[in-house]
Design a protein around this motif. Structure first.
Motif, PDB file in Angstrom:
ATOM      1  N   THR A   1      -9.003   6.619  13.436  1.00 42.91           N
ATOM      2  CA  THR A   1      -9.303   6.898  14.840  1.00 42.91           C
ATOM      3  C   THR A   1      -9.244   5.634  15.678  1.00 42.91           C
ATOM      4  N   VAL A   2      -9.689   4.503  15.141  1.00 43.92           N
ATOM      5  CA  VAL A   2      -9.575   3.231  15.856  1.00 43.92           C
ATOM      6  C   VAL A   2      -8.111   2.948  16.180  1.00 43.92           C
ATOM      7  N   GLN A   3      -7.234   3.254  15.225  1.00 48.36           N
ATOM      8  CA  GLN A   3      -5.818   3.013  15.442  1.00 48.36           C
ATOM      9  C   GLN A   3      -5.214   3.984  16.448  1.00 48.36           C
ATOM     10  N   ASN A   4      -5.777   5.169  16.555  1.00 46.42           N
ATOM     11  CA  ASN A   4      -5.184   6.202  17.403  1.00 46.42           C
ATOM     12  C   ASN A   4      -5.706   6.226  18.828  1.00 46.42           C
TER      13      ASN A   4
ATOM     14  N   ILE B   1     -17.223  13.943   6.353  1.00 51.51           N
ATOM     15  CA  ILE B   1     -16.062  14.833   6.312  1.00 51.51           C
ATOM     16  C   ILE B   1     -14.965  14.252   5.431  1.00 51.51           C
ATOM     17  N   CYS B   2     -14.838  12.921   5.409  1.00 53.39           N
ATOM     18  CA  CYS B   2     -13.796  12.307   4.566  1.00 53.39           C
ATOM     19  C   CYS B   2     -14.366  11.152   3.736  1.00 53.39           C
TER      20      CYS B   2
ATOM     21  N   HIS C   1       0.417   2.846  18.405  1.00 54.24           N
ATOM     22  CA  HIS C   1       0.927   3.589  17.268  1.00 54.24           C
ATOM     23  C   HIS C   1       0.042   4.791  17.002  1.00 54.24           C
ATOM     24  N   LEU C   2       0.586   5.727  16.239  1.00 56.46           N
ATOM     25  CA  LEU C   2      -0.125   6.953  15.906  1.00 56.46           C
ATOM     26  C   LEU C   2      -0.062   7.151  14.402  1.00 56.46           C
ATOM     27  N   THR C   3      -1.205   7.380  13.810  1.00 55.30           N
ATOM     28  CA  THR C   3      -1.283   7.687  12.390  1.00 55.30           C
ATOM     29  C   THR C   3      -1.845   9.090  12.235  1.00 55.30           C
ATOM     30  N   GLY C   4      -1.700   9.684  11.058  1.00 55.33           N
ATOM     31  CA  GLY C   4      -2.187  11.034  10.851  1.00 55.33           C
ATOM     32  C   GLY C   4      -1.086  11.979  10.417  1.00 55.33           C
TER      33      GLY C   4
ATOM     34  N   THR D   1      -5.414   4.142   1.946  1.00 51.95           N
ATOM     35  CA  THR D   1      -5.135   5.522   1.550  1.00 51.95           C
ATOM     36  C   THR D   1      -4.961   6.348   2.820  1.00 51.95           C
ATOM     37  N   GLU D   2      -4.553   7.598   2.642  1.00 54.81           N
ATOM     38  CA  GLU D   2      -4.347   8.498   3.779  1.00 54.81           C
ATOM     39  C   GLU D   2      -5.521   9.455   3.903  1.00 54.81           C
ATOM     40  N   ALA D   3      -6.474   9.107   4.761  1.00 56.33           N
ATOM     41  CA  ALA D   3      -7.517  10.062   5.112  1.00 56.33           C
ATOM     42  C   ALA D   3      -6.875  11.236   5.836  1.00 56.33           C
ATOM     43  N   PRO D   4      -7.523  12.387   5.880  1.00 54.48           N
ATOM     44  CA  PRO D   4      -6.915  13.516   6.598  1.00 54.48           C
ATOM     45  C   PRO D   4      -6.478  13.146   8.016  1.00 54.48           C
ATOM     46  N   ARG D   5      -7.224  12.275   8.670  1.00 51.16           N
ATOM     47  CA  ARG D   5      -6.890  11.891  10.041  1.00 51.16           C
ATOM     48  C   ARG D   5      -5.927  10.711  10.134  1.00 51.16           C
ATOM     49  N   GLY D   6      -5.565  10.118   9.001  1.00 48.04           N
ATOM     50  CA  GLY D   6      -4.583   9.045   9.054  1.00 48.04           C
ATOM     51  C   GLY D   6      -4.910   7.896   8.124  1.00 48.04           C
ATOM     52  N   LEU D   7      -4.171   6.834   8.298  1.00 46.51           N
ATOM     53  CA  LEU D   7      -4.209   5.705   7.373  1.00 46.51           C
ATOM     54  C   LEU D   7      -5.521   4.928   7.510  1.00 46.51           C
ATOM     55  N   LEU D   8      -6.195   4.729   6.382  1.00 47.83           N
ATOM     56  CA  LEU D   8      -7.483   4.029   6.332  1.00 47.83           C
ATOM     57  C   LEU D   8      -7.329   2.776   5.480  1.00 47.83           C
ATOM     58  N   TYR D   9      -7.687   1.630   6.055  1.00 45.93           N
ATOM     59  CA  TYR D   9      -7.496   0.331   5.393  1.00 45.93           C
ATOM     60  C   TYR D   9      -8.840  -0.333   5.124  1.00 45.93           C
ATOM     61  N   HIS D  10      -8.981  -0.925   3.934  1.00 51.49           N
ATOM     62  CA  HIS D  10     -10.150  -1.724   3.571  1.00 51.49           C
ATOM     63  C   HIS D  10      -9.697  -3.096   3.072  1.00 51.49           C
ATOM     64  N   ARG D  11     -10.475  -4.111   3.407  1.00 54.26           N
ATOM     65  CA  ARG D  11     -10.270  -5.456   2.854  1.00 54.26           C
ATOM     66  C   ARG D  11     -11.623  -6.024   2.449  1.00 54.26           C
ATOM     67  N   TYR D  12     -11.684  -6.612   1.230  1.00 52.38           N
ATOM     68  CA  TYR D  12     -12.926  -7.210   0.733  1.00 52.38           C
ATOM     69  C   TYR D  12     -12.641  -8.595   0.176  1.00 52.38           C
ATOM     70  N   THR D  13     -13.579  -9.482   0.418  1.00 60.13           N
ATOM     71  CA  THR D  13     -13.566 -10.793  -0.221  1.00 60.13           C
ATOM     72  C   THR D  13     -14.791 -10.897  -1.115  1.00 60.13           C
TER      73      THR D  13
END
Length: 455
Positions: free
Chosen positions: A397-400, A68-69, A283-286, A369-381
Motif C-alpha cells: 500500500t505504501v508503494q501504491n 488479513i495477510c 508504480h503500481l503493485t498488486g 513475497t507477493e502479498a494479496p495486495r502486492g509486493l512486500l519487501y523486508h530487510r534485516y541487519t
C-alpha cells in the motif's frame, strides 16, 4: 446541482476498506488541482519493535502487522533472515510454504471480492445488504474463504496470525492423511472459484485505465507468490494515455538486494504513511501487475477462466490496465491458488524434518513475497549474536499510494468532463476507485472521510 464558489463536503467513515484515512479534493475552474489520500492513523513502529530482538522472533512479530495477510509478513521475514544466514529452504518444505501462502491468497482475495468490493457493483452499502438479494453468491464467497482458512489452520495452527511458521520451515508439518480431507474441500472450492470468476465477469465496469509502471515478482515457469525476482513493466509510451488494456511491454529486473536503492520512500505532509517511487516514478503493485508480468504462467484452468472472463490471453501479451476490472483478476488468482494448492497436496511427501537449521550470522539480508495486495519487501541487519539491529518493511500500500492518488485525480477529472456531478456522486466514485486497489491501511475496518473543496 451546480456548485459555484467554494464548497467543503465531509463524509463519514466507510466500511469495506481496511484502515482509516481521508481524501481531500480541490477543484479549480473545472480542473482537479489536488487529490490527496491522507492516512491519519498513528505510526505503529514495527521496525523499532524489531530492533534488539532475536532473529528467530521476526516472523512472529511481523505477522502482527496485519490480520488479513500475516503469512505475507512471515514469509518475507523468513526469506530475508534466511538470506542473511545463507540458508535456502527448498523441496517439500518450500512447497508447504507455497501451500500456506495459497491459503492466505484464497482467504484474503475472497474477502475483498465478496465482502468489500462486490457491493459497489450492486449499489449496496455492505455485504449484508447485498446478501438480502444475492444470498447464494455471498454464501459461495464464505465457503471459499473458509477453504482458505482451512489451509491456514492446518499449516499455520490458526487462521489469523499463524503460530506454526518458523525460520527454516515449520514447527510441525502435516501428514498425508491430514491433507486428504483438505483436498476434498478444495475440489469444491475450485468449483466455487470458477463460478466466482464467471460472476464478477458479468459486472458492469466503468471505463478506466492507468499509466503507471507495473511492479511484481516474477519466476520463470510459475506464477510468483512466495518468491521471485523484482520485475518492472513500464507504463505505456504515450503519456496521458489510459488504456483499459494494452500489450505487454519488455520488462526489466533487478536483484531483491537492490530493492531499497530502487524503491525509495519519503514522508508527505498530509499522511502518516510514507509514499514510495520506483526509480523516481509512480508504480503500481498488486493483482494487475502480477497478471501483466506473470499471467502466462497461470494454470490451464485459470488461463481459460481469464480468457472467458474477457481478460484476453496473457500468453499473447494481453495486459489489463482498468483498475475497475481488478476484481476479475483477483478472482482468477483465487482460482489459481485453489488449483495450485491441490497440485501441491497431490504431490506431497512429508520431508524428514519440519525445518532446516538456520544458524545466525552477522550481515544484512533481503526478502520479498507477493502479498494479496502486492509486493512486500523486508530487510534485516543482524549482529554476531543474531539480534536485529536494523529493519525495513515496505508494504504494497505504501508503494501504491501515489498511483491511487493519480487514479483518483484522473477519474474525477473525467467525471467532471461529463457534466456537473454532485458531491455525493463524486464521493461514491472516489470510494469505488480506492477500493479497486484494496489498500490495507491497517487492520481497522473503516476508511474514508471525504473533503471536496470547490472554487
Amino acid at each position: 446541482m451546480t456548485h459555484r464558489g467554494s464548497r467543503v463536503l465531509k463524509v463519514g467513515s466507510l466500511a469495506r476498506v481496511e484502515g482509516e484515512g481521508a481524501l481531500y479534493l480541490r477543484m479549480d475552474g473545472g480542473e482537479v488541482a489536488e487529490a490527496r489520500l491522507a492516512i491519519y492513523e498513528p505510526p505503529r513502529f514495527f521496525e523499532a519493535f524489531l530492533r534488539g530482538r532475536s532473529y528467530a522472533e521476526a516472523p512472529d512479530i511481523t505477522s502482527r502487522v496485519c490480520g488479513i495477510c500475516p503469512v505475507a509478513y512471515q514469509m518475507s521475514a523468513c526469506r530475508a533472515i534466511e538470506n542473511v544466514c545463507g540458508v535456502l529452504v527448498d523441496g517439500q518444505l518450500a512447497a508447504l510454504r507455497r501451500l500456506l501462502y495459497c491459503g492466505e491468497w484464497i482467504a484474503s482475495q475472497t474477502l475483498h471480492i465478496y465482502l468489500l468490493h462486490a457491493p459497489d457493483f450492486f449499489g449496496c452499502d455492505s455485504a449484508i445488504d447485498l446478501a438480502r438479494t444475492r444470498r447464494a453468491d455471498i454464501e459461495r464467497g464464505l465457503r471459499l474463504k473458509q477453504a482458505g482458512n482451512a489451509i491456514l489452520e492446518l499449516l499455520g495452527g490458526r487462521a489469523i496470525h499463524p503460530v506454526n511458521v518458523r525460520l527454516g520451515g515449520f514447527h510441525r508439518i502435516p501428514t498425508t492423511t491430514e491433507l486428504r480431507p483438505l483436498a476434498d474441500r478444495l475440489r469444491q472450492a475450485r468449483d466455487d472459484a470458477a463460478q466466482t470468476v464467471r460472476w464478477v465477469a458479468g459486472f458492469e465496469f466503468p471505463d478506466g485505465g492507468c499509466d503507471n509502471d507495473l511492479f511484481a515478482l516474477s519466476e520463470p515457469g510459475t506464477y510468483a507468490i512466495e518468491s521471485g525476482t523484482p520485475t518492472v513493466m513500464p507504463a505505456p509510451p504515450i503519456a496521458g494515455l489510459h488504456p483499459e488494456s494494452d500489450r505487454a511491454l519488455p520488462t526489466r529486473t533487478f536483484g531483491v538486494h537492490d530493492f531499497g536503492a530502487r524503491v525509495t520512500e519519503s514522508q508527505v505532509p498530509h499522511s502518516t504513511a510514507l509514499h514510495s517511487v520506483l526509480d523516481g516514478r509512480r508504480h503500481l503493485t498488486g493483482s494487475l501487475a502480477r497478471y501483466a508480468i506473470s499471467g502466462r504462467w497461470l494454470s490451464p484452468i485459470a488461463l481459460e477462466a481469464a480468457h472467458d472472463a474477457g481478460l484476453g490471453d496473457p500468453r499473447q501479451g494481453t495486459v489489463c490496465r482498468n483498475p475497475f476490472r481488478s476484481i476479475i483478476v483477483r478472482a482468477v488468482e483465487v482460482l489459481y491458488a485453489v488449483d495450485e494448492a491441490l497440485r501441491i497436496i497431490e504431490a506431497y511427501e512429508p520431508p524428514p524434518r519440519p525445518y532446516v537449521d538456520v544458524p545466525s550470522r552477522a550481515g544484512t539480508g533481503h526478502g520479498a513475497t507477493e502479498a494479496p495486495r502486492g509486493l512486500l519487501y523486508h530487510r534485516y541487519t543482524l549482529d554476531s549474536e543474531g539480534n536485529v539491529t536494523d529493519a525495513s518493511l515496505i508494504p504494497p500500500t505504501v508503494q501504491n499510494l501515489g498511483a491511487i492518488e493519480e487514479d483518483l485525480r484522473r477519474i474525477v477529472q473525467e467525471r467532471l468532463g461529463d457534466g456537473d456531478p454532485t458531491d455525493a456522486e463524486l464521493t461514491a466514485l472516489c470510494e469505488r476507485a480506492v477500493r479497486n486497489h484494496d489498500p490495507c491501511i491497517s487492520c481497522s475496518a473503516h476508511f474514508l472521510n471525504l473533503t471536496v473543496e470547490r472554487t
